[in-house]
Scaffold this motif. Structure first.
Motif, PDB file in Angstrom:
ATOM      1  N   VAL A 151       0.755  -1.228   0.024  1.00  0.00           N
ATOM      2  CA  VAL A 151      -0.022   0.044  -0.059  1.00  0.00           C
ATOM      3  C   VAL A 151       0.885   1.339  -0.039  1.00  0.00           C
ATOM      4  N   GLU A 152       1.992   1.210   0.674  1.00  0.00           N
ATOM      5  CA  GLU A 152       2.867   2.294   0.962  1.00  0.00           C
ATOM      6  C   GLU A 152       4.301   1.830   0.418  1.00  0.00           C
ATOM      7  N   CYS A 153       4.766   2.810  -0.689  1.00  0.00           N
ATOM      8  CA  CYS A 153       6.304   2.586  -1.125  1.00  0.00           C
ATOM      9  C   CYS A 153       6.995   3.568  -0.934  1.00  0.00           C
ATOM     10  N   SER A 154       8.295   3.128  -0.621  1.00  0.00           N
ATOM     11  CA  SER A 154       9.455   4.288  -0.796  1.00  0.00           C
ATOM     12  C   SER A 154       9.875   4.604  -2.254  1.00  0.00           C
ATOM     13  N   ALA A 155      10.793   5.293  -2.554  1.00  0.00           N
ATOM     14  CA  ALA A 155      11.234   5.555  -3.750  1.00  0.00           C
ATOM     15  C   ALA A 155      11.960   4.576  -4.217  1.00  0.00           C
ATOM     16  N   GLN A 156      12.800   3.771  -3.156  1.00  0.00           N
ATOM     17  CA  GLN A 156      13.661   2.644  -3.514  1.00  0.00           C
ATOM     18  C   GLN A 156      12.742   1.570  -3.763  1.00  0.00           C
ATOM     19  N   ASN A 157      11.604   1.287  -3.298  1.00  0.00           N
ATOM     20  CA  ASN A 157      10.672   0.279  -3.709  1.00  0.00           C
ATOM     21  C   ASN A 157      10.164   0.304  -5.047  1.00  0.00           C
ATOM     22  N   LEU A 158       9.855   1.831  -5.365  1.00  0.00           N
ATOM     23  CA  LEU A 158       9.357   1.979  -6.911  1.00  0.00           C
ATOM     24  C   LEU A 158      10.410   1.668  -7.651  1.00  0.00           C
ATOM     25  N   TYR A 159      11.679   1.912  -7.438  1.00  0.00           N
ATOM     26  CA  TYR A 159      12.782   1.802  -8.166  1.00  0.00           C
ATOM     27  C   TYR A 159      12.899   0.292  -8.585  1.00  0.00           C
ATOM     28  N   GLU A 160      12.938  -0.467  -7.388  1.00  0.00           N
ATOM     29  CA  GLU A 160      12.962  -1.836  -7.541  1.00  0.00           C
ATOM     30  C   GLU A 160      11.786  -2.548  -8.415  1.00  0.00           C
ATOM     31  N   PHE A 161      10.569  -1.970  -8.062  1.00  0.00           N
ATOM     32  CA  PHE A 161       9.533  -2.470  -8.765  1.00  0.00           C
ATOM     33  C   PHE A 161       9.814  -2.088 -10.371  1.00  0.00           C
ATOM     34  N   ALA A 162      10.329  -0.892 -10.953  1.00  0.00           N
ATOM     35  CA  ALA A 162      10.645  -0.535 -12.348  1.00  0.00           C
ATOM     36  C   ALA A 162      11.596  -1.784 -12.966  1.00  0.00           C
ATOM     37  N   ILE A 163      12.412  -2.020 -12.138  1.00  0.00           N
ATOM     38  CA  ILE A 163      13.689  -2.979 -12.399  1.00  0.00           C
ATOM     39  C   ILE A 163      13.072  -4.372 -12.754  1.00  0.00           C
ATOM     40  N   MET A 164      12.363  -4.758 -11.800  1.00  0.00           N
ATOM     41  CA  MET A 164      11.641  -6.181 -11.940  1.00  0.00           C
ATOM     42  C   MET A 164      10.616  -6.154 -13.343  1.00  0.00           C
ATOM     43  N   GLY A 165       9.985  -5.004 -13.123  1.00  0.00           N
ATOM     44  CA  GLY A 165       8.984  -4.776 -14.308  1.00  0.00           C
ATOM     45  C   GLY A 165       9.760  -4.902 -15.630  1.00  0.00           C
ATOM     46  N   SER A 166      10.769  -4.161 -15.675  1.00  0.00           N
ATOM     47  CA  SER A 166      11.628  -4.071 -17.196  1.00  0.00           C
ATOM     48  C   SER A 166      12.311  -5.656 -17.555  1.00  0.00           C
ATOM     49  N   ILE A 167      12.657  -6.250 -16.607  1.00  0.00           N
ATOM     50  CA  ILE A 167      13.254  -7.607 -16.798  1.00  0.00           C
ATOM     51  C   ILE A 167      11.947  -8.364 -16.910  1.00  0.00           C
ATOM     52  N   PHE A 168      10.776  -8.198 -16.615  1.00  0.00           N
ATOM     53  CA  PHE A 168       9.718  -9.076 -16.590  1.00  0.00           C
ATOM     54  C   PHE A 168       9.274  -9.023 -18.038  1.00  0.00           C
ATOM     55  N   ALA A 169       8.984  -7.439 -18.443  1.00  0.00           N
ATOM     56  CA  ALA A 169       8.694  -7.357 -19.922  1.00  0.00           C
ATOM     57  C   ALA A 169       9.573  -7.925 -21.008  1.00  0.00           C
ATOM     58  N   GLU A 170      10.961  -7.919 -20.693  1.00  0.00           N
ATOM     59  CA  GLU A 170      12.007  -8.505 -21.495  1.00  0.00           C
ATOM     60  C   GLU A 170      11.769  -9.886 -21.809  1.00  0.00           C
ATOM     61  N   ASN A 171      11.420 -10.636 -20.872  1.00  0.00           N
ATOM     62  CA  ASN A 171      11.564 -12.165 -20.691  1.00  0.00           C
ATOM     63  C   ASN A 171       9.946 -12.397 -21.141  1.00  0.00           C
ATOM     64  N   ARG A 172       8.794 -11.882 -20.700  1.00  0.00           N
ATOM     65  CA  ARG A 172       7.371 -12.345 -20.657  1.00  0.00           C
ATOM     66  C   ARG A 172       6.997 -11.898 -22.310  1.00  0.00           C
ATOM     67  N   LEU A 173       7.326 -10.691 -22.562  1.00  0.00           N
ATOM     68  CA  LEU A 173       6.772 -10.134 -23.940  1.00  0.00           C
ATOM     69  C   LEU A 173       7.911  -9.780 -25.126  1.00  0.00           C
ATOM     70  N   VAL A 176      12.659  -5.267 -26.054  1.00  0.00           N
ATOM     71  CA  VAL A 176      14.227  -4.817 -25.801  1.00  0.00           C
ATOM     72  C   VAL A 176      14.195  -3.471 -25.080  1.00  0.00           C
ATOM     73  N   TYR A 177      14.849  -3.154 -24.040  1.00  0.00           N
ATOM     74  CA  TYR A 177      14.643  -1.680 -23.619  1.00  0.00           C
ATOM     75  C   TYR A 177      13.257  -1.172 -23.402  1.00  0.00           C
ATOM     76  N   PRO A 178      12.494  -1.959 -22.698  1.00  0.00           N
ATOM     77  CA  PRO A 178      11.112  -1.582 -22.614  1.00  0.00           C
ATOM     78  C   PRO A 178      10.828  -0.286 -21.879  1.00  0.00           C
ATOM     79  N   ARG A 179       9.860   0.541 -22.569  1.00  0.00           N
ATOM     80  CA  ARG A 179       9.646   1.903 -21.828  1.00  0.00           C
ATOM     81  C   ARG A 179       8.856   1.929 -20.468  1.00  0.00           C
ATOM     82  N   ILE A 180       9.327   2.581 -19.512  1.00  0.00           N
ATOM     83  CA  ILE A 180       8.982   2.500 -18.103  1.00  0.00           C
ATOM     84  C   ILE A 180       8.296   3.918 -17.776  1.00  0.00           C
TER      85      ILE A 180
END
Length: 339
Positions: A151-173, A176-180
Motif C-alpha cells: 500500500v505504501e512504497c518508498s522511492a527505493q521500492n518503486l525503483y526496484e519495481f521498475a527494475i523487476m517490471g523491465s526484466i519481466f517485460a523483456e522475458n515475458r513480452l 528490448v529496452y522496454p519503456r517505463i
C-alpha cells in the motif's frame, strides 16, 4: 515444452472447487506436459472429477485438507492460523521444490505474507510486488505493478519495481529496452508525492532503464508505456476502475436476454455501427488477462481474481506454467546484477 508440476489452492475464490476444478481440467487439456497437485477438500473435489478423461486424471494428485483461509480474515490472524490450510500447503510444496509454482484465488494478503515467509524475496529486493499484463487498445500488452501488495512504497521500492517490471517485460513480452513510466496525478515534474518524485530521479539516473516519465490514469490502456509502476494503493484502484469500466461497457453492448424489443434493436444498432469499438472492448475484458504474479520471490506464485470464471482461472494456471518454464524468478535475479 518441459514437464512441469504446479500446486493449486483449489479452495480459494468466491466459488472454490466448482470453478477451480473445471479450470484445472481445461488447463491440463491445453498443456499435455503439465501436472497439477490440488490442495483442498477431497469430498468437494472428487465428484467434480468423476467424468474427467483418464488421460487427465493421470496428471492430477489430490492432497486432502479441509482448512482454508477466509478472505475476511486479517493478514496477521490468517498467517498465525494458516498451518494445514490449502493455501499454505500449496506454497510449502513449492518451497520443498516438489512443484515449480503455485496458483491461488484466495486471500491476497495471506498469499503475499506466506509467500514472503516461505519462499523469501530475491536477494536485492525489499518487497515483492503484484504484477499483471494489461491489454491495450493498440493490441499490445503492458506490464503494471504494484497492484495491491504494498500500500505504501518508498522511492527505493518503486525503483526496484521498475527494475523487476523491465526484466519481466523483456522475458515475458520479448521486448528490448522496454519503456517505463510512473503512474502519477500529472506529467509535470513537480506533481506527485515525495516518494514518486524521488523514484523519478532514481530512474532518470539509470542508463540501463528506459524511463520515459510520468503517466496519468487516462493513458493506461493506450500503449504509451511497456511498464507502468505505482504503489499498491494507487495501482489497485486503477486496475479495479479499468476492470469495472470494461465490464460495464461490455454488459451495456451485450444487453440482457429479456428486455423490450426496442432496447434490443438499439443494442443491435450500437454493435453494428461501433463494431470495431466493441471488439476492442472485448480485448480488455478482465477475464481475458486474469492472474497477477507475486514478482520478486524465489519461485512463481500467481494470484487469480476471487471472482474468476473457469476460463479465467485456467488462464492463471497457464500463465504460472509459462512463467515457470521461462524461469522468470531466476532471470530477474540475474538481471538485477545489471542495475
Amino acid at each position: 515444452m518441459n514437464r512441469l508440476t504446479l500446486a493449486l489452492d483449489v479452495m480459494g475464490g468466491d466459488i472454490g472447487p466448482r470453478i477451480t476444478i473445471p479450470a484445472s481440467l481445461s488447463a491440463l487439456e491445453a498443456d499435455p506436459m503439465l501436472s497439477l497437485v490440488l490442495f483442498g477438500d477431497s469430498q468437494q473435489i472428487s465428484p467434480l472429477l468423476e467424468n474427467a478423461p483418464s488421460s487427465l486424471l493421470e496428471r492430477i494428485q489430490i492432497h486432502h485438507c479441509t482448512k482454508t483461509i477466509d478472505n475476511n480474515q486479517g493478514i496477521s490472524h490468517a498467517l498465525r492460523h494458516s498451518k494445514g490450510s490449502s493455501m499454505r500447503l500449496a506454497i510449502e510444496m513449492v518451497q520443498k521444490g516438489e512443484a515449480q509454482g503455485c496458483v491461488s484465488a484466495g486471500n491476497t494478503g495471506a498469499l503475499m505474507g506466506l509467500s514472503k515467509v516461505l519462499l523469501q524475496p530475491l536477494e536485492g529486493i525489499q518487497r515483492p510486488a503484484l504484477v499483471s499484463l494489461l491489454p491495450s487498445m493498440t493490441g499490445d500488452k503492458t506490464v503494471m505493478l504494484d497492484l495491491g501488495a504494498n500500500v505504501e512504497c518508498s522511492a527505493q521500492n518503486l525503483y526496484e519495481f521498475a527494475i523487476m517490471g523491465s526484466i519481466f517485460a523483456e522475458n515475458r513480452l520479448n521486448l528490448v529496452y522496454p519503456r517505463i513510466a510512473l503512474l502519477n496525478i500529472g506529467v509535470e515534474e513537480i506533481k506527485g508525492n515525495q516518494s514518486i518524485r524521488e523514484a523519478a530521479n532514481l530512474l532518470e539516473k539509470s542508463t540501463a532503464l528506459n524511463y520515459t516519465g510520468f503517466i496519468e490514469g487516462n493513458l493506461l490502456l493506450n500503449g504509451v508505456a511497456d511498464v507502468i509502476v505505482s504503489d499498491g494503493f494507487s495501482g489497485n484502484i486503477a486496475l479495479k476502475t479499468l476492470e469495472g469500466a470494461a465490464k460495464n461497457l461490455l454488459s451495456l453492448l451485450k444487453g440482457k436476454e429479456k428486455q423490450p424489443i426496442f432496447k434490443s434493436f438499439a443494442k443491435f444498432i450500437l454493435r453494428f455501427f461501433f463494431k470495431d469499438a466493441y471488439h476492442r472492448l472485448k480485448r480488455i475484458n478482465p477475464d481475458e488477462y486474469n492472474g497477477a504474479s507475486l514478482l520478486g520471490l524465489t519461485a512463481v506464485v500467481v494470484k487469480s481474481h476471487g471472482s474468476a470464471n473457469v476460463d479465467a482461472f485456467a488462464r492463471a494456471i497457464a500463465d504460472a506454467a509459462l512463467q515457470a518454464r521461462l524461469q522468470i524468478p531466476q532471470k530477474i535475479l540475474a538481471g538485477l546484477q545489471r542495475y
